[in-house]
Design an enzyme around this catalytic site. Sequence first.
Site, short mmCIF file in Angstrom:
data_model
loop_
_atom_site.label_atom_id
_atom_site.label_comp_id
_atom_site.label_asym_id
_atom_site.label_seq_id
_atom_site.Cartn_x
_atom_site.Cartn_y
_atom_site.Cartn_z
N LEU A 1 32.03 34.60 16.94
CA LEU A 1 30.68 34.99 16.52
C LEU A 1 30.36 34.56 15.09
CD1 LEU A 1 30.57 38.59 18.04
CD2 LEU A 1 29.85 36.44 19.09
N HIS A 2 29.09 34.27 14.88
CA HIS A 2 28.58 33.93 13.54
C HIS A 2 27.21 34.59 13.39
CE1 HIS A 2 26.16 31.11 15.78
NE2 HIS A 2 27.24 30.51 16.25
N HIS B 1 24.67 34.53 16.32
CA HIS B 1 24.86 35.56 17.34
C HIS B 1 24.38 36.92 16.81
CE1 HIS B 1 28.29 32.71 18.40
NE2 HIS B 1 27.62 32.76 19.54
N LYS C 1 18.55 27.80 19.32
CA LYS C 1 19.54 26.75 19.06
C LYS C 1 19.84 26.01 20.37
CE LYS C 1 23.62 24.96 17.76
NZ LYS C 1 24.47 25.24 18.86
N ASP C 2 19.98 26.79 21.47
CA ASP C 2 20.20 26.20 22.79
C ASP C 2 18.88 26.28 23.55
OD1 ASP C 2 23.36 25.94 22.88
OD2 ASP C 2 22.88 27.84 21.93
N SER D 1 26.97 27.17 14.59
CA SER D 1 27.54 27.00 15.92
C SER D 1 29.02 27.32 15.84
CB SER D 1 27.35 25.55 16.38
OG SER D 1 28.24 25.26 17.44
N SER D 2 29.57 27.90 16.89
CA SER D 2 31.01 28.18 16.90
C SER D 2 31.78 26.87 16.73
CB SER D 2 31.40 28.85 18.21
OG SER D 2 30.61 30.00 18.42
P1 AMP Z 1 27.25 30.86 22.57
O1 AMP Z 1 28.27 31.85 22.14
O2 AMP Z 1 27.32 29.56 21.85
O3 AMP Z 1 27.16 30.73 24.07
O4 AMP Z 1 25.84 31.47 22.12
C1 AMP Z 1 25.43 32.74 22.54
C2 AMP Z 1 23.97 32.92 22.18
O5 AMP Z 1 23.80 32.78 20.77
C3 AMP Z 1 23.06 31.86 22.82
O6 AMP Z 1 21.86 32.46 23.25
C4 AMP Z 1 22.83 30.89 21.69
O7 AMP Z 1 21.62 30.17 21.79
C5 AMP Z 1 22.79 31.85 20.50
N1 AMP Z 1 23.05 31.11 19.27
C6 AMP Z 1 24.12 30.31 19.00
N2 AMP Z 1 24.00 29.75 17.78
C7 AMP Z 1 22.83 30.20 17.27
C8 AMP Z 1 22.13 29.97 16.05
N3 AMP Z 1 22.60 29.17 15.10
N4 AMP Z 1 20.94 30.60 15.85
C9 AMP Z 1 20.44 31.41 16.82
N5 AMP Z 1 21.04 31.67 17.99
C10 AMP Z 1 22.22 31.07 18.22
#
Ligand code: AMP
Length: 279
Positions: A33-34, A37, A149-150, A185-186
């Site tokens: 997480l960052h 998230h 972001k996605d 991003s992770s």
């Molecule tokens: P992930 O863990 O990469 O699957 O992301 C989980 C959720 O967090 C998804 O809805 C992503 O679009 C969102 N997310 C990831 N990075 C960001 C970011 N930099 N800013 C906003 N939302 C993000």
Amino acid sequence: MVIAKTIPRVRQEIARAKTKGKKIGFVPTMGALHQGHLSLILKAKKECDYVVASIFVNPLQFGKGEDLKRYPRNLSRDLRLLYNEHVDMVFYPNAKMMYSKDASTYVEETDLSKRLCGKFRPGHFKGVCTVVAKLFNIVSPDTTYFGRKDYQQAKIIERMVHDLAFPVKIKIAPIVREKTGLAMSSRNEYLSGESRKKAAGIYKALQNAKYSCRKKVTSGRLTRQIKKDIITSIPTAKIQYIEIVDPETLKPLKSIKSRALIAVAVYVEKVRLIDNIIV
Ligand code: AMP
């Protein structure tokens, strides 16, 4: 904070919260997480009474040769961050439990999924839709939160929810960026310090493009400008795509007359980075 590893445990807790009339907010993640998230968690906490986050690195959405095995995992840090944000429940299932050996049912969106990243990651969005549909059935949230972001992923989930009448509201939150402008991003963890700095050039290129859009401009010209800007700041970058599309249909636009989405996927040091901007 409840840490639930099984479906019955999640359902038990959710049923209890719902009998108290609580509105359930849900943030699905793959962990590591960052602040991106956490911005979703914060929004959910503001708007809902009971917030669930899931942490699941979904094997179904990784293609052959992609980074499933080395995808960053840091459960204890993630739990600490979620605890600090007063998340009510974390769902942390394992792959065996989510997908039994004889599982043969998938959810596939077949229009938006073919565009942008879909051309380069066959099966990716089918994996995403399947896991998100299953998570929705387990958590039964009132509102769920996705990041811009996605962008394509969020639009596909919106379409899936509409097409299959899932009783859930989707909220899409802005992109959270590092100080340099690089979208959080992770996968940024894979980058060396030097490349991480340089990778900020992707966002700069998108911002320049937004500036150029103040005048009428063709997509071809804008694409060439973005490419040049990215390569100037990251000479070793390999651009997978730069596309200018309608933000709803994700179909390519020849020129920019009204709202458009500029989306890019770029490899920096073999790390695939995506970013986008609405102009
Ligand atoms: P992930 O863990 O990469 O699957 O992301 C989980 C959720 O967090 C998804 O809805 C992503 O679009 C969102 N997310 C990831 N990075 C960001 C970011 N930099 N800013 C906003 N939302 C993000």
